[in-house]
Design a protein around this motif. Structure first.
Motif, short mmCIF file in Angstrom:
data_model
loop_
_atom_site.label_atom_id
_atom_site.label_comp_id
_atom_site.label_asym_id
_atom_site.label_seq_id
_atom_site.Cartn_x
_atom_site.Cartn_y
_atom_site.Cartn_z
N ALA A 173 0.83 -1.88 0.17
CA ALA A 173 -0.29 -0.15 0.37
C ALA A 173 0.25 1.24 0.04
N GLY A 174 0.34 2.20 -0.97
CA GLY A 174 1.42 3.16 -0.72
C GLY A 174 0.86 4.06 -1.84
N ILE A 175 1.86 5.38 -2.53
CA ILE A 175 1.36 6.18 -3.89
C ILE A 175 2.98 5.99 -4.05
N TYR A 176 2.69 6.09 -5.90
CA TYR A 176 3.66 6.58 -6.90
C TYR A 176 4.27 7.50 -7.44
N VAL A 177 4.96 8.40 -7.66
CA VAL A 177 5.34 10.14 -7.63
C VAL A 177 6.07 10.07 -9.00
N ASP A 178 6.69 11.15 -9.37
CA ASP A 178 6.95 11.63 -10.44
C ASP A 178 8.84 11.39 -9.83
N VAL A 179 9.45 11.14 -10.12
CA VAL A 179 10.36 10.75 -9.95
C VAL A 179 11.74 11.96 -9.79
N VAL A 180 11.11 12.78 -10.25
CA VAL A 180 11.64 13.80 -10.34
C VAL A 180 11.12 14.93 -9.72
N SER A 181 9.82 15.50 -10.00
CA SER A 181 8.98 15.90 -8.92
C SER A 181 8.95 16.37 -7.77
N GLY A 182 8.44 13.99 -7.34
CA GLY A 182 7.39 14.04 -6.40
C GLY A 182 5.67 13.72 -6.33
N LYS A 183 5.89 14.52 -7.88
CA LYS A 183 4.31 14.56 -7.42
C LYS A 183 3.76 13.54 -7.99
N PRO A 184 2.35 13.32 -7.07
CA PRO A 184 1.61 12.19 -6.80
C PRO A 184 0.41 11.72 -8.32
N LEU A 185 1.08 10.11 -8.81
CA LEU A 185 1.20 10.23 -10.08
C LEU A 185 -0.09 8.37 -9.62
N PHE A 186 0.24 7.81 -9.24
CA PHE A 186 -0.29 6.50 -9.23
C PHE A 186 -0.95 5.91 -7.61
N LEU A 187 -1.73 5.44 -7.14
CA LEU A 187 -2.17 5.05 -5.85
C LEU A 187 -1.95 3.26 -6.35
N SER A 188 -2.11 2.52 -5.16
CA SER A 188 -1.56 1.04 -4.87
C SER A 188 -2.93 0.55 -5.42
N THR A 189 -3.59 1.30 -4.83
CA THR A 189 -5.11 0.83 -5.14
C THR A 189 -5.25 0.02 -6.45
N ASP A 190 -4.39 1.16 -7.67
CA ASP A 190 -5.00 1.01 -8.38
C ASP A 190 -3.91 0.38 -10.00
N LYS A 191 -2.72 -0.09 -9.14
CA LYS A 191 -2.29 -1.44 -9.77
C LYS A 191 -2.46 -2.87 -9.38
N PHE A 192 -2.29 -3.35 -11.42
CA PHE A 192 -2.82 -4.58 -11.37
C PHE A 192 -0.84 -5.67 -11.17
N ASP A 193 -1.81 -6.37 -11.32
CA ASP A 193 -0.76 -7.67 -11.61
C ASP A 193 -1.07 -7.73 -13.62
N SER A 194 0.09 -7.40 -15.02
CA SER A 194 -1.01 -7.41 -15.92
C SER A 194 0.07 -8.43 -16.39
N GLY A 195 1.29 -9.24 -15.60
CA GLY A 195 2.12 -9.62 -16.25
C GLY A 195 3.05 -9.49 -17.67
N CYS A 196 2.75 -8.31 -17.74
CA CYS A 196 4.07 -7.69 -19.06
C CYS A 196 5.54 -7.62 -18.45
N GLY A 197 5.54 -7.80 -17.03
CA GLY A 197 7.07 -7.28 -16.40
C GLY A 197 7.20 -6.19 -16.29
N TRP A 198 6.57 -5.03 -16.74
CA TRP A 198 6.20 -3.37 -15.76
C TRP A 198 5.10 -3.30 -15.07
N PRO A 199 5.25 -2.23 -13.75
CA PRO A 199 4.09 -1.65 -13.67
C PRO A 199 3.34 -1.46 -14.16
#
Length: 322
Positions: free
Chosen positions: A216-242
């Motif tokens: 659980a947590g939040i994903y932010v822009d690696v440069v600015s730190g601005k919020p981009l995605f929530l962990s609740t909207d993350k899923f395992d797509s099997g593609c190899g990337w978040p």
């Protein structure tokens, strides 16, 4: 001479930067907050007061350059140097863009009496660049022997001729003030982070930081730190990337047509603020989540776990994780 503001002229400093055709470099530097004035001319010439034609002939060994006067309280010399290195090809020898010749070499030249202050800044920035890229920049670092102002029609050329040739893209010229806010953080990125965020490279699938992260947590822009995605909207797509089903808000990203793979048009996703490359969005996501799959690069993101969100300033998003 372009004069932006003279309020801090009594405390101003000067330096000379050579980065290819001086038309584009001058126009780019004029957009930097804290630059007071600019003047294009010929640096390190072996002939006094050379003409443009003499410089182009190669007989003077002069470099097209821009004398920059700036307010160090508004923009540091380091920031100016980083923005300069950011917009040129620092590894090109006697060339920038389509311009080829000794007069188009790149260089950082400290003003008289400024060796102790300016040279270390120049060399430190180049050292950091070499460390990140694993190769030596071709940027000269020298004391300024001379600087002769160019002919009047060269001064402010792109302001007077907006459609004129420029080896620096108009997009970069218009974005330099925003870029200025983040250039220090961009400079500190790892090589992989830099290639992904700045050059739209793609990291290795299944071998990246967040493909298998479902904490659980939040994903932010690696440069600015601005919020981009929530962990609740993350899923395992099997593609190899978040993969995410949606962004934290529609206005945090922008979409761009991507035709880099022949026959496979895609929609690239960039952040609205820093405009770093994140990845691509596809319409093959879970139907119950809206049908979208935001396939992102871990290198473009920083994950903040739920336990650290308040401390890092993301407390307002905690309720969205319940």
């Amino acid at each position: 001479m372009n004069t932006v503001s003279m309020n801090a002229a009594s405390q101003s400093q000067k330096t000379v930067l050579a980065g290819g055709c001086f038309w584009g470099m001058e126009r780019y530097l004029q957009g930097v907050d804290g630059v007071l004035s600019t003047k294009v001319g010929y640096a390190q010439s072996n002939k006094p007061n050379p003409s443009y034609e003499e410089v182009c002939s190669g007989e003077t060994d002069a470099a097209e350059a821009v004398e920059v006067e700036f307010d160090p309280d508004r923009v540091t010399l380091r920031t100016l140097v980083l923005l300069f290195l950011d917009v040129i090809d620092p590894f090109a020898v006697n060339q920038q863009g389509n311009d080829v010749g000794r007069q188009y070499r790149s260089g950082l030249f400290w003003s008289e009496g400024q060796e102790g202050e300016q040279e270390p800044v120049f060399r430190q920035a180049l050292h950091e660049l070499e460390k990140r890229e694993g190769r030596s920049p071709a940027v000269e670092v020298e004391a300024l022997r001379n600087f002769y102002p160019a002919e009047g029609y060269h001064q402010d050329y792109l302001n007077k001729n907006p459609g004129g040739y420029c080896h620096i893209s108009i997009a970069k010229i218009h974005n330099v003030a925003n870029r200025q806010r983040y250039i220090e953080r961009i400079w500190q990125l790892s090589r992989e982070q830099y290639e992904v965020t700045q050059h739209a490279a793609t990291e290795m699938p299944f071998n990246n930081a967040y493909d298998n992260t479902f904490e659980a947590g939040i994903y932010v822009d690696v440069v600015s730190g601005k919020p981009l995605f929530l962990s609740t909207d993350k899923f395992d797509s099997g593609c190899g990337w978040p993969a995410f089903s949606k962004t934290i808000s529609p206005d945090v990203v922008t979409e761009h047509s991507d035709h880099t793979i022949p026959g496979r048009p895609r929609t690239e996703i960039r952040t609205a603020d820093t405009q770093i490359h994140l990845g691509h969005v596809f319409d093959d996501g879970p139907a119950e989540r809206g049908g979208l799959r935001y396939c992102m690069n871990s290198a473009s993101l920083r994950f903040v776990p739920k336990s650290a969100m308040v401390e890092e300033g993301y407390g307002e998003y905690l309720s969205a994780l319940d």
